[in-house]
Structure formats: structure tokens, C-alpha cells
Design a protein around this motif. Structure first.
Motif, mmCIF file in Angstrom:
data_model
loop_
_atom_site.group_PDB
_atom_site.id
_atom_site.type_symbol
_atom_site.label_atom_id
_atom_site.label_comp_id
_atom_site.label_asym_id
_atom_site.label_seq_id
_atom_site.Cartn_x
_atom_site.Cartn_y
_atom_site.Cartn_z
ATOM 1 N N ASP A 3 40.829 51.273 27.073
ATOM 2 C CA ASP A 3 39.559 51.506 27.778
ATOM 3 C C ASP A 3 39.695 51.216 29.273
ATOM 4 O O ASP A 3 39.182 51.961 30.114
ATOM 5 C CB ASP A 3 38.451 50.626 27.195
ATOM 6 N N SER A 4 40.376 50.142 29.609
ATOM 7 C CA SER A 4 40.564 49.768 31.020
ATOM 8 C C SER A 4 41.392 50.823 31.753
ATOM 9 O O SER A 4 41.130 51.132 32.926
ATOM 10 C CB SER A 4 41.243 48.402 31.125
ATOM 11 N N LEU B 109 41.524 46.298 37.464
ATOM 12 C CA LEU B 109 41.726 46.858 36.120
ATOM 13 C C LEU B 109 43.186 46.733 35.691
ATOM 14 O O LEU B 109 43.481 46.389 34.542
ATOM 15 C CB LEU B 109 41.291 48.328 36.101
ATOM 16 N N ARG C 255 41.566 54.037 30.952
ATOM 17 C CA ARG C 255 40.692 55.204 31.135
ATOM 18 C C ARG C 255 39.801 55.004 32.356
ATOM 19 O O ARG C 255 39.590 55.930 33.152
ATOM 20 C CB ARG C 255 39.811 55.386 29.897
ATOM 21 N N GLU C 256 39.249 53.802 32.470
ATOM 22 C CA GLU C 256 38.386 53.490 33.610
ATOM 23 C C GLU C 256 39.168 53.595 34.918
ATOM 24 O O GLU C 256 38.655 54.066 35.932
ATOM 25 C CB GLU C 256 37.806 52.087 33.435
ATOM 26 N N THR D 199 39.477 57.314 35.757
ATOM 27 C CA THR D 199 38.197 57.856 36.203
ATOM 28 C C THR D 199 37.899 57.443 37.636
ATOM 29 O O THR D 199 37.517 58.272 38.474
ATOM 30 C CB THR D 199 37.055 57.364 35.282
ATOM 31 N N HIS D 200 38.090 56.167 37.936
ATOM 32 C CA HIS D 200 37.814 55.673 39.289
ATOM 33 C C HIS D 200 38.777 56.297 40.303
ATOM 34 O O HIS D 200 38.360 56.679 41.412
ATOM 35 C CB HIS D 200 37.931 54.148 39.317
#
Length: 214
Positions: A146-147, A96, A149-150, A153-154
Motif C-alpha cells: 500500500d505504501s 513512505l 502504491r501511494e 501515485t504521489h
């Protein structure tokens, strides 16, 4: 990690203000392209926007909105570097971050990039603008955000999983005759292990309550 989350939140607020002025951004690019006699090429890189701002933009409103775009790109680059230092990384988070760094590279070709649902930035453009001129440059910021945020989260998920595993290992060390800390306990074995531990504690508690006070 908290610092990363807070920094991204501030960048997102700044991006929302920018997104509300997308029409102003497109008009600023149009006028700058006319000044540069560069109406054939699509706006396909961040450095192209920077060049328009520095050399072909004479309207204060246009300079402000182009500068806002460049500023958000710079903020996201700084956050990328920060993310690399706060998390050891795995294949997912590293992938990411690499994606973000490539997209934010000054000279990276954005012409084929398109943000899709739930983002409507491309839909706000005319068909000609979306296909041939500005579809990529308006898509880069929402895709990078968006990336990120991902990534958060991960990373949080991995941290929770790691902490849970450490707690189980610490608990195992305290059990008399229990499993070794480095022995994995999964599925039904974990349920059986916890039930055995609970029964052991009940027996110990019962024995203490029935002990003669004298």
C-alpha cells in the motif's frame, strides 16, 4: 517510473497467490515453531521466519510457502532501492520509502503491526492467532505494498504538476510582451493571461485572412 510500476504489479500478483495460501502459511509456522520448541513467542520478525525455514522446517510444502514469503520481502526491498534512484524525492515520498525500509528490515519487530480495512488478512486468523502470534507477520506485506502504491501515485502527481508548470513557462517565453518565465501565474491571473493570449492569436489570424492576396 514505468519499470517501477511494472515491478510492483508483478510483486502484487505474487502476493495475491501467497495471500490465497495464508492458511498454509500459518500451519507451516505452527509446525516450525513446534520443531523449534518456540511456542511462546509471537512470530515478530522476518528473520524469525527465515530461521524457521532454514533450521526447523522439514516439510516441502511448508518450506515452499515460507520461502515464498521471504522471496516477496526480498523483492520489495529491491524495489525500495530502485524507487530511490528514479525519483529525486520529497518529504512525502521519502517518508513512505523510509517506512517501507523499516518494515522490511529483517529484525524489525512486527508484533504490534496490524493491517486494517480493506485488508482482511488479520480477520482470517483466530482471535488467539491475531492477538498473540501472527497478526504482525501477515500484515507487513499488504502495508508495504500500500505504501509503495501511494509512493507511485504521489510521484506521478508531482511529475504532472512539474510538466504543466514547464509548459506554461515555455508558453510565456513565446508571448510578445508576455510574463517572464519565472513569474508565477495563479488563479484568476492565469485565466486573464490565457484569455489575452487567445485574443492576440485571433487578431493575428484575422489580419492574415483579410490581407490583400496581391
Amino acid at each position: 517510473m514505468n519499470e517501477v510500476v511494472e515491478t510492483l504489479r508483478k510483486i502484487e500478483e505474487k502476493y495475491k497467490l501467497f495471500q490465497q495460501q495464508q492458511f498454509t502459511f500459518i500451519r507451516a509456522l505452527e509446525r516450525s515453531r513446534e520443531e523449534a520448541h518456540d511456542l511462546i513467542r509471537p512470530v515478530s520478525s522476518i528473520v524469525q521466519v527465515q530461521c524457521y525455514k532454514d533450521h526447523h522446517c522439514y516439510n516441502s510444502t511448508d518450506r515452499r510457502i515460507l520461502n515464498m514469503f521471504i522471496s516477496i520481502c526480498n523483492d520489495l526491498r529491491c524495489l525500495c532501492h530502485r524507487m530511490e534512484t528514479v525519483h529525486p524525492g520529497d518529504s512525502v515520498t521519502n517518508g513512505l520509502l523510509e517506512k517501507c525500509k523499516v518494515l522490511l528490515n529483517d529484525s524489525n519487530d512486527l508484533s504490534a503491526l496490524r493491517a486494517t480495512y480493506p485488508h482482511g488478512v488479520v480477520n482470517y486468523l483466530s482471535l488467539e492467532e491475531a492477538r498473540h502470534r501472527y497478526g504482525g507477520v501477515v500484515s507487513v506485506l499488504p502495508i508495504v505494498i500500500d505504501s509503495m502504491r501511494e509512493w507511485i501515485t504521489h510521484s506521478k502527481r508531482k511529475k504532472i504538476s512539474r510538466n504543466s508548470w514547464l509548459q506554461i513557462n515555455v508558453h510565456n517565453k513565446k508571448l510578445p510582451g508576455g510574463h517572464q518565465a519565472n513569474t508565477p501565474i495563479k488563479g484568476s491571473k492565469l485565466q486573464h493571461h490565457l484569455l489575452t493570449t487567445f485574443k492576440h492569436l485571433l487578431i493575428k489570424h484575422s489580419a492574415m485572412n483579410t490581407r490583400d492576396p496581391c
